[in-house]
Scaffold this motif. Structure first.
Motif, PDB file in Angstrom:
ATOM      1  N   TYR A  45       0.939  -1.635   0.534  1.00 16.10           N
ATOM      2  CA  TYR A  45      -0.006   0.311  -0.191  1.00 16.10           C
ATOM      3  C   TYR A  45       1.058   1.238  -0.166  1.00 16.10           C
ATOM      4  O   TYR A  45       1.802   1.270   0.960  1.00 16.10           O
ATOM      5  CB  TYR A  45      -1.360  -0.387   1.167  1.00 16.10           C
ATOM      6  CG  TYR A  45      -1.531  -0.424   0.805  1.00 16.10           C
ATOM      7  CD1 TYR A  45      -2.875  -0.939   0.823  1.00 16.10           C
ATOM      8  CD2 TYR A  45      -2.058  -2.346   2.246  1.00 16.10           C
ATOM      9  CE1 TYR A  45      -3.953  -1.913   0.648  1.00 16.10           C
ATOM     10  CE2 TYR A  45      -1.970  -3.266   2.103  1.00 16.10           C
ATOM     11  CZ  TYR A  45      -3.893  -3.312   0.983  1.00 16.10           C
ATOM     12  OH  TYR A  45      -4.514  -4.229   1.048  1.00 16.10           O
ATOM     13  N   ARG A  46       0.132   2.053  -0.659  1.00 18.98           N
ATOM     14  CA  ARG A  46       1.008   3.351  -1.087  1.00 18.98           C
ATOM     15  C   ARG A  46      -0.242   4.556  -0.203  1.00 18.98           C
ATOM     16  O   ARG A  46      -1.276   4.216  -0.582  1.00 18.98           O
ATOM     17  CB  ARG A  46       1.659   3.748  -2.506  1.00 18.98           C
ATOM     18  CG  ARG A  46       2.417   2.348  -2.937  1.00 18.98           C
ATOM     19  CD  ARG A  46       3.444   3.279  -3.814  1.00 18.98           C
ATOM     20  NE  ARG A  46       3.876   1.870  -4.137  1.00 18.98           N
ATOM     21  CZ  ARG A  46       4.953   2.814  -5.098  1.00 18.98           C
ATOM     22  NH1 ARG A  46       5.091   3.562  -6.380  1.00 18.98           N
ATOM     23  NH2 ARG A  46       5.528   0.960  -5.443  1.00 18.98           N
ATOM     24  N   THR A  47       0.792   5.628   0.134  1.00 16.05           N
ATOM     25  CA  THR A  47      -0.047   6.639   0.610  1.00 16.05           C
ATOM     26  C   THR A  47       0.672   7.614   0.017  1.00 16.05           C
ATOM     27  O   THR A  47       2.119   7.642   0.123  1.00 16.05           O
ATOM     28  CB  THR A  47      -0.359   7.258   2.056  1.00 16.05           C
ATOM     29  OG1 THR A  47       1.140   7.024   2.116  1.00 16.05           O
ATOM     30  CG2 THR A  47      -0.818   5.726   2.850  1.00 16.05           C
ATOM     31  N   ILE A  48      -0.416   8.690  -0.624  1.00 16.14           N
ATOM     32  CA  ILE A  48       0.245  10.253  -1.398  1.00 16.14           C
ATOM     33  C   ILE A  48      -0.174  11.011  -0.404  1.00 16.14           C
ATOM     34  O   ILE A  48      -1.552  10.960  -0.070  1.00 16.14           O
ATOM     35  CB  ILE A  48      -0.257   9.959  -2.637  1.00 16.14           C
ATOM     36  CG1 ILE A  48       0.344   9.111  -3.737  1.00 16.14           C
ATOM     37  CG2 ILE A  48      -0.147  11.782  -3.192  1.00 16.14           C
ATOM     38  CD1 ILE A  48      -1.010   8.555  -4.422  1.00 16.14           C
ATOM     39  N   GLN A  49       0.940  11.915   0.465  1.00 18.02           N
ATOM     40  CA  GLN A  49       0.380  12.929   0.784  1.00 18.02           C
ATOM     41  C   GLN A  49       0.883  14.409   0.059  1.00 18.02           C
ATOM     42  O   GLN A  49       1.940  14.365  -0.531  1.00 18.02           O
ATOM     43  CB  GLN A  49       1.350  12.830   2.519  1.00 18.02           C
ATOM     44  CG  GLN A  49       0.747  11.857   3.083  1.00 18.02           C
ATOM     45  CD  GLN A  49       1.662  12.356   4.824  1.00 18.02           C
ATOM     46  OE1 GLN A  49       2.267  13.164   4.372  1.00 18.02           O
ATOM     47  NE2 GLN A  49       1.334  10.801   5.188  1.00 18.02           N
TER      48      GLN A  49
END
Length: 99
Positions: free
Chosen positions: A3-7
């Motif tokens: 899983y990747r999160t983008i901020q």
């Protein structure tokens, strides 16, 4: 599975300026839309009121003409005498009944 999160964070002064300018542009477009809507309303409301008034006046004129025409037809036709007679319905079981 990974899983990747983008901020989204303004990291530099260019991105901060872009956010401010984007917000200002969005607010400007919204204000322009409101002003355009109000302007159209101010222009169109009197026009609609005038059209309704003219339509109402013409409708009243048509009604008056129709009333005059009906009165003229009634005069021409005249009120002839009404003939009243006794009658009996064929096949009526009670010949003395009157309604």
């Amino acid at each position: 599975m990974q899983y990747r999160t983008i901020q989204f964070q303004p990291n530099s002064w260019q991105s901060r300026i872009a956010v401010v300018l984007g917000s200002a542009l969005a607010i400007g477009v919204a204000v322009a839309f409101v002003l355009l809507s109000l302007t159209l309303a101010v222009i169109l409301l009197p026009l609609v009121a005038i059209l309704i008034a003219v339509g109402w006046w013409r409708w009243r004129k048509i009604q008056a003409a129709m009333r005059e025409q009906a009165a003229a037809q009634q005069k021409r036709r005249g009120d002839g005498p009404t003939i009243e007679i006794d009658y009996r319905v064929a096949g009526d079981p009670d010949p003395n009944r009157r309604e």
